[in-house]
Design an enzyme around this catalytic site. Structure first.
Site, PDB file in Angstrom:
ATOM      1  N   CYS A  66       0.972  -1.131  -0.090  1.00 13.96           N
ATOM      2  CA  CYS A  66       0.133   0.302   0.085  1.00 13.96           C
ATOM      3  C   CYS A  66       0.977   1.089  -0.377  1.00 13.96           C
ATOM      4  CB  CYS A  66      -0.942  -0.034   0.879  1.00 13.96           C
ATOM      5  SG  CYS A  66      -2.489   1.578   1.431  1.00 13.96           S
ATOM      6  N   GLU A 152      -7.251   3.342  -4.515  1.00 12.52           N
ATOM      7  CA  GLU A 152      -7.607   3.079  -3.385  1.00 12.52           C
ATOM      8  C   GLU A 152      -9.127   4.823  -2.822  1.00 12.52           C
ATOM      9  OE1 GLU A 152      -6.050   2.992   0.432  1.00 12.52           O
ATOM     10  OE2 GLU A 152      -7.765   2.845   1.597  1.00 12.52           O
ATOM     11  N   ASP A 185     -11.816   1.125   0.866  1.00  6.77           N
ATOM     12  CA  ASP A 185     -12.042   1.187   2.203  1.00  6.77           C
ATOM     13  C   ASP A 185     -12.892   1.994   3.302  1.00  6.77           C
ATOM     14  OD1 ASP A 185     -10.938   2.291   4.792  1.00  6.77           O
ATOM     15  OD2 ASP A 185      -9.145   2.577   4.317  1.00  6.77           O
ATOM     16  N   PHE A 187     -14.250   2.645   6.265  1.00  2.00           N
ATOM     17  CA  PHE A 187     -13.353   4.086   6.661  1.00  2.00           C
ATOM     18  C   PHE A 187     -14.228   5.457   5.619  1.00  2.00           C
ATOM     19  CE2 PHE A 187     -10.663   7.748   7.380  1.00  2.00           C
ATOM     20  CZ  PHE A 187     -11.171   8.268   8.884  1.00  2.00           C
ATOM     21  N   ARG A 217     -11.006   4.417  12.876  1.00  2.00           N
ATOM     22  CA  ARG A 217     -10.312   3.962  12.787  1.00  2.00           C
ATOM     23  C   ARG A 217      -9.662   3.204  14.071  1.00  2.00           C
ATOM     24  NH1 ARG A 217      -6.918   6.432   7.531  1.00  2.00           N
ATOM     25  NH2 ARG A 217      -7.647   4.271   6.884  1.00  2.00           N
ATOM     26  N   GLU A 246      -6.825  -1.785   8.873  1.00  2.00           N
ATOM     27  CA  GLU A 246      -6.032  -0.921   8.680  1.00  2.00           C
ATOM     28  C   GLU A 246      -6.233  -0.219  10.031  1.00  2.00           C
ATOM     29  OE1 GLU A 246      -4.707   1.724   5.472  1.00  2.00           O
ATOM     30  OE2 GLU A 246      -6.493   1.558   5.414  1.00  2.00           O
TER      31      GLU A 246
END
Ligand code: MN
Length: 286
Positions: A66, A152, A185, A187, A217, A246
């Site tokens: 990543c 992403e 993702d 989040f 998170r 993550e």
């Protein structure tokens, strides 16, 4: 069942790290995948890459990578020099990743991070077009090295180019390479998408990789994220890709600064917390 992973920076204060000790750690905790920093791998010596590859093979751990590109590598920049640098850096990463046995990279690889439109600009189309052109150049190397790049989708406070699954799918269609896919993702989706289910269905066959975490998170299972909707939608599209958590809990250092952790979210036993979250995800996927 999907392979489940965790990002190494859950445990570290800096982005650069020796990933080898984390390979056996995540194996012991029961994970299938360790996600590492692609930029670090790109700058490793041949011996360092071999050492990491061997550790992963020995432990039966898959590595994924990543990165959020620094501004000097902005793939969408008006500056041809920055775009050229970005293309070269991503090609270097594709080569280094393949040499390390890593075939998936995700993140903000289409522009830079954290990034916004320059002051006074409101039309992102020229940035989009330059980014697609840069990405097409990277795809030649990606295809040769069998490395898949995952765009992403992140929230507006961190980037301006791809904020929704719909935009990421459109971007991949423009790039026209089987090695260009989407990373969603939880989040970021929580901030930008109208619906988790809708976004995952929109990504559909373009969805190659998932990041998960709570709305603040924390590790999965501690907050109010709509996990049943998310895992239900992943099942409904028959998602076979990796699911990487993550969590970011530690303030301070480069990671705390860049992720904007301004209070301690730390737990007494970080390893036990990771294992708990892993069990939570496995249970939800059943
Ligand atoms: Mn992410």
């Amino acid at each position: 069942m999907n392979k489940i992973g965790i990002y190494y920076a859950y445990w570290t204060r800096n982005w650069d790290a020796d990933f080898v000790p984390f390979v056996s750690k995540v194996k012991k905790l029961g994970f299938d995948i360790l996600e590492v920093n692609s930029g670090t791998v790109a700058n490793m010596t041949k011996a360092e890459k071999n050492r990491l590859k061997d550790a992963a093979e020995k432990n039966g751990i898959e590595l994924t990578a990543c990165i959020g590109l620094p501004e000097k590598y902005d793939m969408a920049s008006e500056s041809a020099e920055k775009r050229k640098r970005g293309v070269a850096f991503l090609k270097k990463q594709a080569n280094a990743l393949a040499e390390t046995g890593i075939y998936k990279i995700g993140g903000i690889v289409y522009s830079y991070w954290p990034g916004s439109l320059p002051p006074g600009k409101t039309d992102k189309r020229p940035y989009w077009e330059r980014s697609v052109k840069s990405m097409k150049e990277v795809m030649k190397t990606a295809e040769d090295r069998k490395v898949v790049f995952h765009m992403e989708v992140v929230n507006r406070f961190e980037q301006y180019l791809l904020n929704t699954a719909e935009e990421a799918v459109r971007y991949c269609r423009d790039v026209e390479s089987p090695n260009c896919k989407v990373l969603l993702d939880a989040f970021h989706m929580n901030i930008e998408e109208d619906s988790f289910i809708g976004a995952i269905k929109t990504a559909g066959k373009y969805l190659g990789h998932m990041h998960i975490g709570e709305t603040n998170r924390r590790a999965p299972g501690r907050g109010k994220m709509a996990w049943n909707e998310i895992f239900g939608a992943l099942k409904s599209i028959k998602f076979k890709g990796a699911i990487v958590m993550e969590p970011f809990l530690i303030p301070g250092g480069e990671v705390g600064r860049d992720i904007k952790i301004f209070r301690s979210l730390e737990v007494k036993d970080m390893d036990a917390e990771a294992k708990r979250a892993l069990n939570f995800v496995r249970e939800k996927l059943k």
